[in-house]
Write a protein that holds these residues in place. Structure first.
Motif, PDB file in Angstrom:
ATOM      1  N   ALA A  74      -4.628  15.850   6.475  1.00  0.00           N
ATOM      2  CA  ALA A  74      -5.155  15.090   5.236  1.00  0.00           C
ATOM      3  C   ALA A  74      -3.831  14.289   4.861  1.00  0.00           C
ATOM      4  O   ALA A  74      -4.105  12.785   4.483  1.00  0.00           O
ATOM      5  N   MET A  75      -2.828  14.574   4.951  1.00  0.00           N
ATOM      6  CA  MET A  75      -1.639  13.733   4.261  1.00  0.00           C
ATOM      7  C   MET A  75      -0.993  12.651   5.513  1.00  0.00           C
ATOM      8  O   MET A  75      -0.548  11.582   5.135  1.00  0.00           O
ATOM      9  N   THR A  76      -1.014  13.205   6.835  1.00  0.00           N
ATOM     10  CA  THR A  76      -0.389  12.438   7.872  1.00  0.00           C
ATOM     11  C   THR A  76      -1.512  11.196   8.167  1.00  0.00           C
ATOM     12  O   THR A  76      -1.112  10.170   8.697  1.00  0.00           O
ATOM     13  N   SER A  77      -2.722  11.359   7.833  1.00  0.00           N
ATOM     14  CA  SER A  77      -3.828  10.366   8.128  1.00  0.00           C
ATOM     15  C   SER A  77      -3.798   9.380   7.193  1.00  0.00           C
ATOM     16  O   SER A  77      -3.624   8.001   7.542  1.00  0.00           O
ATOM     17  N   SER A  78      -3.798   9.494   5.756  1.00  0.00           N
ATOM     18  CA  SER A  78      -4.007   8.399   4.594  1.00  0.00           C
ATOM     19  C   SER A  78      -3.631   9.089   3.514  1.00  0.00           C
ATOM     20  O   SER A  78      -4.208  10.212   3.038  1.00  0.00           O
ATOM     21  N   TYR A  79      -3.140   8.216   2.726  1.00  0.00           N
ATOM     22  CA  TYR A  79      -3.162   8.789   1.277  1.00  0.00           C
ATOM     23  C   TYR A  79      -4.774   8.735   0.758  1.00  0.00           C
ATOM     24  O   TYR A  79      -4.865   9.430  -0.467  1.00  0.00           O
ATOM     25  N   LYS A  80      -5.616   8.061   1.052  1.00  0.00           N
ATOM     26  CA  LYS A  80      -6.853   8.213   0.698  1.00  0.00           C
ATOM     27  C   LYS A  80      -7.509   9.500   0.776  1.00  0.00           C
ATOM     28  O   LYS A  80      -8.512   9.887   0.062  1.00  0.00           O
ATOM     29  N   TYR A  81      -6.844  10.397   1.653  1.00  0.00           N
ATOM     30  CA  TYR A  81      -7.499  11.640   1.922  1.00  0.00           C
ATOM     31  C   TYR A  81      -6.924  12.754   1.005  1.00  0.00           C
ATOM     32  O   TYR A  81      -6.876  14.008   1.096  1.00  0.00           O
ATOM     33  N   ASP A  83       6.157  23.543   9.427  1.00  0.00           N
ATOM     34  CA  ASP A  83       5.623  22.348  10.083  1.00  0.00           C
ATOM     35  C   ASP A  83       6.198  21.175   9.258  1.00  0.00           C
ATOM     36  O   ASP A  83       5.880  21.203   8.200  1.00  0.00           O
ATOM     37  N   ILE A  84       6.871  20.211   9.920  1.00  0.00           N
ATOM     38  CA  ILE A  84       7.317  19.125   9.149  1.00  0.00           C
ATOM     39  C   ILE A  84       7.165  17.706   9.951  1.00  0.00           C
ATOM     40  O   ILE A  84       7.448  17.580  11.204  1.00  0.00           O
ATOM     41  N   TYR A  85       6.563  16.899   9.163  1.00  0.00           N
ATOM     42  CA  TYR A  85       6.320  15.584  10.074  1.00  0.00           C
ATOM     43  C   TYR A  85       6.829  14.500   8.821  1.00  0.00           C
ATOM     44  O   TYR A  85       6.450  14.488   7.665  1.00  0.00           O
ATOM     45  N   LEU A  86       7.499  13.602   9.456  1.00  0.00           N
ATOM     46  CA  LEU A  86       8.183  12.384   8.942  1.00  0.00           C
ATOM     47  C   LEU A  86       7.672  11.189   9.189  1.00  0.00           C
ATOM     48  O   LEU A  86       7.314  11.054  10.635  1.00  0.00           O
ATOM     49  N   GLY A  87       7.543  10.206   8.345  1.00  0.00           N
ATOM     50  CA  GLY A  87       7.114   8.936   8.928  1.00  0.00           C
ATOM     51  C   GLY A  87       8.143   8.044   9.602  1.00  0.00           C
ATOM     52  O   GLY A  87       9.200   8.216   9.378  1.00  0.00           O
ATOM     53  N   GLY A  88       7.689   7.296  10.239  1.00  0.00           N
ATOM     54  CA  GLY A  88       8.543   6.584  11.283  1.00  0.00           C
ATOM     55  C   GLY A  88       9.621   5.828  10.595  1.00  0.00           C
ATOM     56  O   GLY A  88      10.935   6.042  11.223  1.00  0.00           O
ATOM     57  N   GLU A 135       0.756  -1.250   0.064  1.00  0.00           N
ATOM     58  CA  GLU A 135      -0.020   0.114  -0.080  1.00  0.00           C
ATOM     59  C   GLU A 135       1.014   1.341   0.145  1.00  0.00           C
ATOM     60  O   GLU A 135       1.998   1.407   0.401  1.00  0.00           O
ATOM     61  N   ARG A 136       0.418   2.365  -0.641  1.00  0.00           N
ATOM     62  CA  ARG A 136       0.942   3.801  -0.541  1.00  0.00           C
ATOM     63  C   ARG A 136       1.329   4.095   0.928  1.00  0.00           C
ATOM     64  O   ARG A 136       0.564   3.922   1.876  1.00  0.00           O
ATOM     65  N   GLU A 137       2.605   4.376   1.342  1.00  0.00           N
ATOM     66  CA  GLU A 137       2.994   4.796   2.573  1.00  0.00           C
ATOM     67  C   GLU A 137       3.459   6.161   2.721  1.00  0.00           C
ATOM     68  O   GLU A 137       4.018   6.722   1.664  1.00  0.00           O
ATOM     69  N   PHE A 138       2.999   6.991   3.654  1.00  0.00           N
ATOM     70  CA  PHE A 138       3.539   8.207   4.095  1.00  0.00           C
ATOM     71  C   PHE A 138       5.054   8.440   4.361  1.00  0.00           C
ATOM     72  O   PHE A 138       5.394   7.679   4.987  1.00  0.00           O
ATOM     73  N   VAL A 139       5.454   9.263   3.554  1.00  0.00           N
ATOM     74  CA  VAL A 139       7.121   9.616   3.973  1.00  0.00           C
ATOM     75  C   VAL A 139       7.220  10.668   4.827  1.00  0.00           C
ATOM     76  O   VAL A 139       7.950  10.752   5.618  1.00  0.00           O
ATOM     77  N   GLY A 140       6.390  11.878   4.254  1.00  0.00           N
ATOM     78  CA  GLY A 140       6.748  13.152   5.094  1.00  0.00           C
ATOM     79  C   GLY A 140       5.852  14.218   4.374  1.00  0.00           C
ATOM     80  O   GLY A 140       5.227  14.212   3.112  1.00  0.00           O
ATOM     81  N   VAL A 141       5.720  15.211   5.279  1.00  0.00           N
ATOM     82  CA  VAL A 141       4.812  16.331   4.590  1.00  0.00           C
ATOM     83  C   VAL A 141       5.643  17.544   5.526  1.00  0.00           C
ATOM     84  O   VAL A 141       6.065  17.661   6.239  1.00  0.00           O
TER      85      VAL A 141
END
Length: 125
Positions: free
Chosen positions: A104-111, A57-62, A44-50
């Motif tokens: 929207a991006m940190t929740s799921s690619y579906k959003y 504001d920066i958030y990165l996947g674990g 599945e598509r995985e969040f990398v960062g936003v």
């Protein structure tokens, strides 16, 4: 409508570095949070960062925290993904994405509704 174009993918050895770029164009592109997802074959598509619209504001996947960084140049609507100490499991198609809200991006690619065409990253062991 915001249009996203990625560049910078390719083949890199494990432990090496690679930088991806994404340029946004279109009305109000600078108002959007922008970031990256990746997808490996069969997964599945995985969040990398936003990074937020202001760049503050920066958030990165674990799985990439501590190795990847995101930056933004607002007057050119460009974001970068600096990939360091890459691993074979970092391989996949990397997609640039944009959304009005970071959540929207940190929740799921579906959003997420706005996507680039993707750029392939292959990490050899």
């Amino acid at each position: 409508q915001v249009h996203l174009v990625e560049s910078g993918g390719g083949l890199v050895q494990a432990g090496g570095s690679l930088r991806l770029s994404c340029t946004a164009s279109g009305r109000a592109a600078s108002d959007y949070a922008m970031g990256w997802f990746r997808q490996a074959p069969g997964k599945e598509r995985e969040f990398v960062g936003v990074i937020g619209a202001s760049g503050g504001d920066i958030y990165l996947g674990g799985s990439v925290k501590g190795r990847f960084t995101i930056s933004r140049i607002n007057d050119r609507n460009v974001i970068y993904l600096e990939m360091n100490k890459v691993k074979p499991e970092d391989s996949g198609v990397y997609y640039c994405a944009a959304a009005p809200m970071i959540s929207a991006m940190t929740s799921s690619y579906k959003y997420v509704d706005l996507w680039g065409q993707g750029t392939l990253v292959t990490v050899s062991s």
